[in-house]
Design an enzyme around this catalytic site. Structure first.
Site, mmCIF file in Angstrom:
data_model
loop_
_atom_site.group_PDB
_atom_site.id
_atom_site.type_symbol
_atom_site.label_atom_id
_atom_site.label_comp_id
_atom_site.label_asym_id
_atom_site.label_seq_id
_atom_site.Cartn_x
_atom_site.Cartn_y
_atom_site.Cartn_z
ATOM 1 N N GLU A 247 -9.172 -2.535 -3.189
ATOM 2 C CA GLU A 247 -7.513 -2.149 -3.608
ATOM 3 C C GLU A 247 -6.839 -3.857 -3.052
ATOM 4 O O GLU A 247 -7.166 -4.168 -1.475
ATOM 5 C CB GLU A 247 -6.224 -1.482 -2.900
ATOM 6 C CG GLU A 247 -5.116 -1.036 -3.629
ATOM 7 C CD GLU A 247 -4.688 -2.050 -2.955
ATOM 8 O OE1 GLU A 247 -4.511 -3.469 -4.230
ATOM 9 O OE2 GLU A 247 -3.713 -2.703 -2.570
ATOM 10 N N CYS A 281 1.140 -7.276 -3.252
ATOM 11 C CA CYS A 281 0.309 -7.178 -4.361
ATOM 12 C C CYS A 281 0.300 -6.737 -5.719
ATOM 13 O O CYS A 281 -0.079 -7.498 -6.883
ATOM 14 C CB CYS A 281 -1.386 -6.396 -3.784
ATOM 15 S SG CYS A 281 -0.721 -4.391 -3.738
#
Length: 473
Positions: A247, A281
């Site tokens: 990720e 993010c």
């Protein structure tokens, strides 16, 4: 902060050393505490313990795992203030936001506890020649989790919970600046009654992590971090034929169409961009707004940025603390200045603030062009980037003109058009007329350089399970 081991000013470059676990006060740049990195023999012993613990943990009844998860969740709740304070000391987010993050850990544990039977139940399949065919999720062994600094509790539990519930054991390497937070988890796991060594924090060096990945006792690896780190870990996992969930970064588009509710879009886009100081993010980093509504949107969006109070993260009135480190603030300033030097329009001036600490005043820019770093690079901090486009098709083209593909948001009351735009986005997730973020109940992950695999939701444990088929004649 009376637990200081030492307290001195330190160059910002040392804050990101992979072999040194140091807590800095990002509000002052001062060193708070140094944590010893594992010796090689200690790292090997830690792995041996995790491997030995797997043999018994995998055979624990699901009901017992559920009981332990719920006990741990209660302990996390009981220690919320302590954990939140440590998060703020470690990485600088306002205390109220640290408390919000600390609440996510027990929520994830309870989700997997409540859904354990469904997640681990066998799936029947009709197959000619057999009286019964079914598949089951079964554990694979030791999983190494490499987790970031921006959500040290949330990110850790997001990796730990699905793995432990399926029956794996976990070694977790935290980011170097948040070791103090992560080590609290080890205490609470022991207090909750988990068998020893099913979960362990490893203050390991990069070389030791590489050795873990190459070791046959480690069966999988998961990482949340930069695309550069993901490329390195993914390569090592592939070389050793091991599954990896990566990720990575994101430069999510926040698209505002002609038919959008401008007040709702501007408020949501700005607030979500500034959350955790923009160090997320899935933050909506690039606002793409159609010309018809651009002026009205920009006015309201910029007002939210201008209203922020930057300061001491322990002050209840502070809405924006320092960035996580002096190096982070310096790096964001370099991106910001590069855009200004190359002709970007400053809608709201900001940038690196004078004095001690990693403070960065929120700023809003437009006129970002492909020759500027901010056009292609991820901006990890409180920078609002606004792109004006003529229509929805231009918005789609610009949104997809990035190496990232994590998430996105589309605002438009014309739902047919909004859905068309959302479907055209090359991302793993998208919200329509609402910022999606990372809810526990749905798969989380992206495309392209934003990573490989999914976390959370019903598929959160698939990458680290042996999907085993049984067939009875």
């Amino acid at each position: 902060m009376d637990d200081h081991q030492s307290k001195q000013a330190t160059p910002s470059t040392s804050e990101t050393s992979s072999d040194a676990y140091r807590t800095f006060n990002p509000a002052t740049g001062e060193l708070v505490k140094v944590f010893p990195t594992l010796a090689d023999a200690e790292a090997d012993a830690l792995l041996s313990r995790a491997d030995e613990a797997f043999s018994s943990w995998r055979s624990q009844p699901v009901a017992r795992r559920v009981e332990l998860f719920l006990t741990l969740a209660d302990l996390l709740d009981a220690n919320l203030d302590r954990i939140a304070r440590q998060v703020t000391i470690d990485m600088g987010k306002p205390l109220a936001q640290s408390k919000m993050e600390a609440q996510l850990g027990p929520a994830i544990l309870r989700y997997y506890a409540e859904h354990a039977e469904k997640l681990l139940a066998g799936t029947d399949v009709a197959l000619a020649g057999f009286s019964k065919v079914y598949t089951r999720r079964e554990p694979i062994g030791v999983v190494v989790a490499i987790e970031p600094w921006n959500g040290p509790v949330y990110q850790a539990v997001r990796a730990i919970a699905p793995n432990l519930m399926v029956g794996n054991t976990v070694i977790l390497k935290p980011a170097e600046i948040v070791a103090g937070t992560t080590l609290i988890l080890d205490e609470l796991f022991a207090e909750a009654g988990f068998p020893p060594f099913v979960y362990q924090t490893a203050l390991a060096s990069r070389e030791q992590i590489s050795s873990f990945i190459a070791d046959p006792r480690v069966r999988a690896v998961t990482l949340t971090g930069s695309d550069r780190a993901g490329a390195s870990i993914g390569e090592q996992a592939g070389r050793n034929i091991k599954p990896a969930v990566l990720e990575l970064g994101g430069s999510d588009a926040f698209i505002v169409l002609d038919s959008a509710d401008i007040a709702a879009a501007a408020g949501m886009g700005a607030v979500c961009r500034l959350a955790l100081g923009g160090q997320v993010c899935v933050s909506p980093k690039r606002v793409i707004v159609t010309e018809k509504v651009a002026d009205d949107f920009i006015r309201q969006y910029t007002e939210v940025f201008a209203s922020q109070k930057v300061g001491d993260p322990f002050d209840a009135e502070t809405t924006l603390g320092p960035l996580s480190s002096l190096a982070a603030a310096d790096g964001l300033q370099a991106q910001y200045q590069d855009a200004i030097d190359k002709g970007a329009t400053v809608l709201l001036p900001g940038g690196r603030m004078a004095g001690e600490g990693a403070f960065f005043k929120p700023a809003v820019l437009t006129g970002i062009t492909p020759d500027m770093r901010l056009y292609y690079e991820e901006a990890f901090g409180p920078l609002g980037l606004i792109f004006r486009v003529p229509d929805a098709d231009a918005a789609i083209a610009l949104a997809n003109d990035t190496k990232y593909g994590l998430g996105g948001t589309v605002y438009g009351q014309d739902l047919d058009e909004a859905r068309r735009v959302a479907q055209a986005l090359d991302t793993g997730m998208v919200g329509i007329n609402q910022y999606l973020g990372a809810p526990i109940e749905i798969p989380f992950g992206g495309t392209k350089s934003s990573g490989v695999g999914r976390e959370l939701g019903l598929s959160g444990m698939d990458a680290f399970s042996n999907i085993k088929t049984y067939a009875v004649a």
